[in-house]
Design an enzyme around this catalytic site. Sequence first.
Site, PDB file in Angstrom:
ATOM      1  N   TYR A   1       0.860  -1.191   0.000  1.00  0.00           N
ATOM      2  CA  TYR A   1       0.000   0.000   0.000  1.00  0.00           C
ATOM      3  C   TYR A   1       0.893   1.236   0.000  1.00  0.00           C
ATOM      4  CZ  TYR A   1      -4.278   2.656   0.763  1.00  0.00           C
ATOM      5  OH  TYR A   1      -5.327   3.524   0.621  1.00  0.00           O
TER       6      TYR A   1
ATOM      7  N   LYS B   1     -20.378 -20.230  -8.766  1.00  0.00           N
ATOM      8  CA  LYS B   1     -19.705 -20.071 -10.052  1.00  0.00           C
ATOM      9  C   LYS B   1     -18.242 -19.695  -9.833  1.00  0.00           C
ATOM     10  CE  LYS B   1     -20.699 -19.863 -14.559  1.00  0.00           C
ATOM     11  NZ  LYS B   1     -21.620 -20.718 -15.311  1.00  0.00           N
TER      12      LYS B   1
END
Length: 752
Positions: free
Chosen positions: A37, A92
Amino acid sequence: MGLDEDSLDYHEREPPGKIEISTTKPTNTQRDLSLAYSPGVAAPCEEIATDPDDAYTYTAKGNMVGVISNGSAVLGLGDIGAQASKPVMEGKGVLFKRFADIDVFDIELDEADPQEIIRTVTAMEPTFGGINLEDISAPECFEIEESLRESMSIPVFHDDQHGTAIISGAALLNAADIAEKDLADLDIVFSGAGASAIATARFYVSLGARKENITMCDSSGIITQERADHGDVNEFKQEFARDVPEGDLADAMAGADVFVGLSIGGLVDEEMVRSMASDPIIFAMANPDPEIGYEQAKAAREDTVIMATGRSDYPNQVNNVLGFPFIFRGALDVRATEINEAMKVAAAEALAELARQDVPDAVVKAYGDQPLQYGPDYIIPKPVDPRVLFEVTPAVARAAMDSGAARAELDTTAYVEELEARLGKSREMMRVVLNKAKADPKRVVLAEGDDEKMIRAAHQIDEQGIAIPVLIGDRDRVRRTMDSLGFDFDPEIVDPYEDDLEPYADRIHELRKRKGVTRTEAADLARDENHLGSVMVEMGDADAMLTGLMHDYPSALRPPLQLIGTADDAEYAAGVYMLAFKNRVVFCADATVNQNPDEEVLAEITRHTADLARRFNVEPRAALLSYSNFGSVDNEGTRKPRRAAGMLRDDPSVEFPVDGEMQADTAVVEDILEGTYGFSDLDGPANVLVFPNLEAGNIGYKLLQRLGGADAIGPMLVGMDQPVHVLQRGDEVKDIVNLAGVAVVDAQENGE
């Protein structure tokens, strides 16, 4: 509990749902976090701002698919809304990750307006490498997909349309082949005219069927030109309107070659099946209840009925998981701008071809050991077949490159190896050896050559160019088995009871006459497959030998030890297992041969195991294991590995780091090795683990395999004068093929 209760419990268990986000880079230190970050993340941001394509280099975009639905047509549940569709979309995502290592964000949109869905999905293009539309009702799904395909530069794929089309298309290719019918001549009837049916009919035309031979029926009957002219059907159904008399489904099926059901259960009866042409093809894909039951359709006629359904409890399941993960994998890896017709056709053809190949034992076991062989009851691969990834995916990538949809080029040969590595480190490691074997194949004797597994392995070995198989066994039995398996190859077969074995009997007698073996006994031994295989290798009529599938390990090992013996620089043979974890490989010895080795034997085992590691392109770092660390316990048991390590360090011919005695965690944990024991000669965690005795070795490798989740390859026999490997009872065909590859590489090195 029933299925519903089990499913609720499955989804409710902590943590709820089926997916999570995990990090792919270290985040253990302050510096790790500053790289992940602020402030370090600014650098890749600036690079992407300069060149947007760098998003594929510095972010997860290239392996990220958005699974997007509004919940308007969920499975057989209908319009249940966006929130209620989330378990399906998470599922999925599970399938994408499990079968093709693709990461997913599932996004459920509480929106019915197609234009709003189009606007929202288009705005998310920077996030994803591809979009999988799911469970969106027709006809809106056509408009949404078509618009997104035009406006977005990443692949957009509505699986409800194209998934069933591709998988059933593969099944149709093989069904037509088995029925000996030409695709262009097939009279095809569809029950159902929704998104899936229309997409499937279009795709069958792409495969070679003729549009004028397709009759489509909806709930009102045959879609005729007259109905289209009167505006009774929407614009998408009009595409398949035919200038034929009106009628119902029964009228349409009379004389048809193919029935494709994408409607509701129970619409077709036995009389309708009997009205079809000879050897009919029936794809009854309504779920959970097909248009006609499997047994009912089969019983309706005496000729061959080739039947497929959407159910897993019958042969030939048309399951979309055979398509979308692998199609997206190929599309993502070439940075495709779309999933075009050429890519879909390539997927179907690759699936069809895979069904014609021998089926791995692991797949057969997953389906209750039922026979799986190309024919009416096996026209498409099973969803758990691991080969789909590296058969279908490269075909899709190649089609993308050939058709101009790809923005990146791949070496498809190297790409197959990369895909195999996604299935596990063991496949990556074995590919190194198998490629070496293919460069210079050798003659490998399969001692139990009339066993079905050995014959199947011989076929694969021959087909892949790994070795030249020589089968020892009953010649007639081998031929019958090959015929039953549909194999078209002509291996060399040595029949112990028909062929002239006099030279081999003479050699056995010469080698063993001072061990009490008479000439008559030598002739009898020559008819034993293990003795015959061993003496063939010893005399140079073969380069290597595999045995042990039907024998216990000691009895299988005894003949090669007696007739071939150990190498000139070896006094002892040893059994080694290669254990492959997600990110590392270790070689464990001795796991099969020496019960209580002394320091000289331990040192020799270490040398041979290090040589084996190098055949896999692994630079060895060897640890002699004990329950003591560098003298922390001093007794005869700990002194043996300590002395063995010292002997190896003092030997100028040993060109690899070795140390011991040490505990197992010291050997494999870098922080312990470099922290507490920084004086160790090992410059990194050990990858050759030498156990102090057979008991420890056997226990250790099995615990690592079963509890540590390692893939085990072996046992590989080291120290022999000629390559011999003894299989374990119950080994699968892939194990035989792998060890054949190892044996060939052994033989190559022996011949240098």
